[in-house]
Design a protein around this motif. Structure first.
Motif, mmCIF file in Angstrom:
data_model
loop_
_atom_site.group_PDB
_atom_site.id
_atom_site.type_symbol
_atom_site.label_atom_id
_atom_site.label_comp_id
_atom_site.label_asym_id
_atom_site.label_seq_id
_atom_site.Cartn_x
_atom_site.Cartn_y
_atom_site.Cartn_z
ATOM 1 N N TRP A 136 -23.529 -2.271 1.049
ATOM 2 C CA TRP A 136 -23.393 -2.114 2.023
ATOM 3 C C TRP A 136 -22.846 -3.099 2.848
ATOM 4 C CZ3 TRP A 136 -24.678 2.417 5.381
ATOM 5 C CH2 TRP A 136 -24.624 3.563 4.385
ATOM 6 N N MET A 137 -23.509 -4.137 2.921
ATOM 7 C CA MET A 137 -22.846 -5.335 3.260
ATOM 8 C C MET A 137 -21.405 -5.184 3.493
ATOM 9 S SD MET A 137 -23.991 -9.512 3.481
ATOM 10 C CE MET A 137 -23.943 -9.593 1.664
ATOM 11 N N ALA A 138 -20.923 -5.612 2.089
ATOM 12 C CA ALA A 138 -19.901 -5.672 1.699
ATOM 13 C C ALA A 138 -18.612 -4.110 2.204
ATOM 14 C CB ALA A 138 -19.378 -5.747 -0.433
ATOM 15 N N PHE A 139 -18.876 -3.673 1.719
ATOM 16 C CA PHE A 139 -17.958 -2.006 2.509
ATOM 17 C C PHE A 139 -18.348 -2.543 4.221
ATOM 18 C CE2 PHE A 139 -18.752 -0.323 -1.836
ATOM 19 C CZ PHE A 139 -17.784 0.383 -2.370
ATOM 20 N N LEU A 140 -18.853 -2.311 5.087
ATOM 21 C CA LEU A 140 -18.648 -2.359 6.041
ATOM 22 C C LEU A 140 -18.230 -3.946 6.925
ATOM 23 C CD1 LEU A 140 -22.561 -1.424 7.156
ATOM 24 C CD2 LEU A 140 -20.551 -0.366 7.307
ATOM 25 N N GLY A 141 -17.850 -4.818 5.900
ATOM 26 C CA GLY A 141 -18.322 -6.104 6.332
ATOM 27 C C GLY A 141 -15.584 -6.149 5.518
ATOM 28 N N ALA A 142 -15.485 -5.379 5.042
ATOM 29 C CA ALA A 142 -13.974 -5.235 4.205
ATOM 30 C C ALA A 142 -13.343 -3.958 6.013
ATOM 31 C CB ALA A 142 -14.581 -4.523 3.333
ATOM 32 N N SER A 143 -14.380 -2.990 6.167
ATOM 33 C CA SER A 143 -13.916 -2.609 6.269
ATOM 34 C C SER A 143 -13.319 -2.570 7.910
ATOM 35 C CB SER A 143 -14.618 -0.643 6.990
ATOM 36 O OG SER A 143 -13.454 -0.090 7.898
ATOM 37 N N ALA A 144 -14.390 -3.984 8.454
ATOM 38 C CA ALA A 144 -14.293 -4.655 9.520
ATOM 39 C C ALA A 144 -12.973 -5.688 9.292
ATOM 40 C CB ALA A 144 -15.645 -5.441 10.034
ATOM 41 N N SER A 145 -12.914 -6.045 8.384
ATOM 42 C CA SER A 145 -12.006 -7.217 8.206
ATOM 43 C C SER A 145 -10.449 -6.559 8.296
ATOM 44 C CB SER A 145 -11.837 -7.597 6.915
ATOM 45 O OG SER A 145 -11.738 -6.989 6.019
ATOM 46 N N ALA B 178 11.245 -13.711 8.962
ATOM 47 C CA ALA B 178 10.340 -13.327 9.641
ATOM 48 C C ALA B 178 10.412 -11.542 9.928
ATOM 49 C CB ALA B 178 10.120 -13.887 11.906
ATOM 50 N N ARG B 179 11.337 -11.213 10.719
ATOM 51 C CA ARG B 179 11.547 -10.133 10.308
ATOM 52 C C ARG B 179 11.075 -8.767 8.835
ATOM 53 N NH1 ARG B 179 17.450 -6.826 12.078
ATOM 54 N NH2 ARG B 179 16.462 -4.265 11.696
ATOM 55 N N LEU B 180 11.740 -8.905 7.913
ATOM 56 C CA LEU B 180 10.826 -8.855 6.901
ATOM 57 C C LEU B 180 9.442 -8.808 6.709
ATOM 58 C CD1 LEU B 180 11.565 -7.600 3.977
ATOM 59 C CD2 LEU B 180 12.046 -9.727 3.285
ATOM 60 N N ALA B 181 8.313 -10.334 7.617
ATOM 61 C CA ALA B 181 6.831 -10.208 7.126
ATOM 62 C C ALA B 181 6.851 -9.305 7.947
ATOM 63 C CB ALA B 181 6.926 -11.861 7.616
ATOM 64 N N ARG B 182 7.488 -8.866 8.633
ATOM 65 C CA ARG B 182 7.106 -7.401 9.729
ATOM 66 C C ARG B 182 6.704 -6.513 8.916
ATOM 67 N NH1 ARG B 182 9.428 -10.355 13.857
ATOM 68 N NH2 ARG B 182 11.186 -8.399 14.181
ATOM 69 N N ALA B 183 7.895 -5.967 8.179
ATOM 70 C CA ALA B 183 7.730 -5.057 7.546
ATOM 71 C C ALA B 183 6.726 -5.295 6.743
ATOM 72 C CB ALA B 183 9.434 -5.118 6.434
ATOM 73 N N LEU B 184 6.577 -5.959 5.395
ATOM 74 C CA LEU B 184 5.588 -6.163 4.686
ATOM 75 C C LEU B 184 4.086 -6.325 5.348
ATOM 76 C CD1 LEU B 184 7.074 -9.013 2.221
ATOM 77 C CD2 LEU B 184 6.674 -6.747 2.090
ATOM 78 N N SER B 185 3.737 -6.077 6.363
ATOM 79 C CA SER B 185 2.532 -6.117 7.235
ATOM 80 C C SER B 185 2.607 -5.002 7.724
ATOM 81 C CB SER B 185 1.976 -7.150 7.979
ATOM 82 O OG SER B 185 2.417 -8.885 8.059
ATOM 83 N N ARG B 186 3.531 -4.219 7.913
ATOM 84 C CA ARG B 186 3.370 -2.415 8.582
ATOM 85 C C ARG B 186 3.545 -1.084 7.023
ATOM 86 N NH1 ARG B 186 1.729 -2.358 12.797
ATOM 87 N NH2 ARG B 186 3.392 -2.379 14.165
ATOM 88 N N ALA B 187 3.837 -1.907 5.919
ATOM 89 C CA ALA B 187 3.952 -1.329 4.652
ATOM 90 C C ALA B 187 1.903 -2.202 3.852
ATOM 91 C CB ALA B 187 4.642 -2.383 3.180
ATOM 92 N N ALA C 1 -3.787 2.702 4.798
ATOM 93 C CA ALA C 1 -4.044 4.241 5.301
ATOM 94 C C ALA C 1 -4.398 4.998 4.605
ATOM 95 C CB ALA C 1 -2.911 4.093 6.257
ATOM 96 N N VAL C 2 -3.367 5.418 3.390
ATOM 97 C CA VAL C 2 -2.880 5.574 2.707
ATOM 98 C C VAL C 2 -3.923 5.858 1.733
ATOM 99 C CG1 VAL C 2 -1.806 6.620 0.063
ATOM 100 C CG2 VAL C 2 -0.585 6.050 2.399
ATOM 101 N N ALA D 266 -12.127 2.324 7.375
ATOM 102 C CA ALA D 266 -10.885 2.035 7.122
ATOM 103 C C ALA D 266 -9.713 2.717 7.591
ATOM 104 C CB ALA D 266 -10.783 1.660 5.356
ATOM 105 N N LEU D 267 -9.336 3.793 7.635
ATOM 106 C CA LEU D 267 -8.508 4.428 8.186
ATOM 107 C C LEU D 267 -9.236 4.428 9.713
ATOM 108 C CD1 LEU D 267 -5.836 6.874 7.835
ATOM 109 C CD2 LEU D 267 -8.019 9.008 8.000
ATOM 110 N N LEU D 268 -9.458 4.506 10.123
ATOM 111 C CA LEU D 268 -9.374 3.885 11.753
ATOM 112 C C LEU D 268 -8.658 2.617 11.936
ATOM 113 C CD1 LEU D 268 -9.886 4.663 14.550
ATOM 114 C CD2 LEU D 268 -12.494 3.593 14.196
ATOM 115 N N HIS D 269 -8.757 1.593 10.677
ATOM 116 C CA HIS D 269 -8.735 0.794 11.457
ATOM 117 C C HIS D 269 -6.918 0.276 11.114
ATOM 118 C CE1 HIS D 269 -12.435 -0.603 12.753
ATOM 119 N NE2 HIS D 269 -12.434 -1.119 11.138
ATOM 120 N N ALA D 270 -6.777 1.041 10.119
ATOM 121 C CA ALA D 270 -5.432 0.795 9.353
ATOM 122 C C ALA D 270 -4.517 1.824 10.899
ATOM 123 C CB ALA D 270 -5.723 1.692 8.044
ATOM 124 N N MET D 271 -5.365 2.701 11.140
ATOM 125 C CA MET D 271 -3.895 3.522 11.947
ATOM 126 C C MET D 271 -3.870 2.763 13.409
ATOM 127 S SD MET D 271 -3.346 6.635 10.320
ATOM 128 C CE MET D 271 -2.502 7.335 11.602
#
Length: 178
Positions: free
Chosen positions: A54-63, A81-90, A96-97, A159-164
């Motif tokens: 439980w600790m691991a899953f909740l901590g992973a989601s919060a991270s 930087a522009r490509l780095a932002r695109a990678l972060s969005r990806a 989310a997926v 995880a979905l909430l944080h990703a969105m």
């Protein structure tokens, strides 16, 4: 608004993960003391394991909320930087997926609508679906395993909430380095 909800949920997840971390420590300490006294408590190991899960899953989601999960950033750090932002969005989109897929897998694993249709009668549910997720007890604690496994629902939804929230928030000019 979504970012504030995500931040509040991440705080709840971190507080719960910290509590489970303390529980793991205390349970292991209890186990060491009782074993050294020759009077081991047999269910302590299992409870410590479930607390750590439980600790691991909740901590992973919060991270995921702060985008500070363990990551290999070699590619992102080497590109403009522009490509780095695109990678972060990806990455945010992939998370989310992944979270949606996890929610789907939880749905087909737990079959909540089928359980509802069976009137929460476990015998009827099991006979109709051949799904015994609600009937299997833990080895030593004797509690239903679905209660332990329910962390998967919490992890996936968090995880979905944080990703969105991360997808909706603007990125800095250069994503933070680890």
């Amino acid at each position: 608004m979504l970012h504030r909800i995500s931040a509040a949920w991440a705080r709840v997840e971190l507080a719960a993960a910290a509590a489970f971390g303390v529980a793991v420590t205390l349970l292991i300490l209890l186990n060491v003391v009782t074993r050294s006294l020759g009077a081991a408590i047999y269910w302590v190991d299992e409870l410590a394991i479930y607390s750590m899960v439980w600790m691991a899953f909740l901590g992973a989601s919060a991270s995921l909320h702060r985008r500070d999960a363990v990551a290999i950033t070699m590619l992102r750090d080497a590109v403009p930087a522009r490509l780095a932002r695109a990678l972060s969005r990806a990455v945010d989109a992939f998370v989310a997926v992944f979270a949606v897929a996890m929610l789907y897998f939880c749905w087909i694993w737990f079959l909540p609508l089928d359980l509802l249709r069976a009137g929460f009668d476990l015998q009827t549910f099991q006979g109709e679906t051949f799904n015994f997720v609600y009937a299997e007890p833990t080895t030593t604690l004797g509690i239903p395993k679905w209660q332990v496994w329910s962390v998967m629902w919490l992890f996936s939804a968090g995880a979905l909430l944080h990703a969105m929230a991360n997808l909706a928030a603007p990125l800095p000019a250069r994503p933070a380095r680890a």
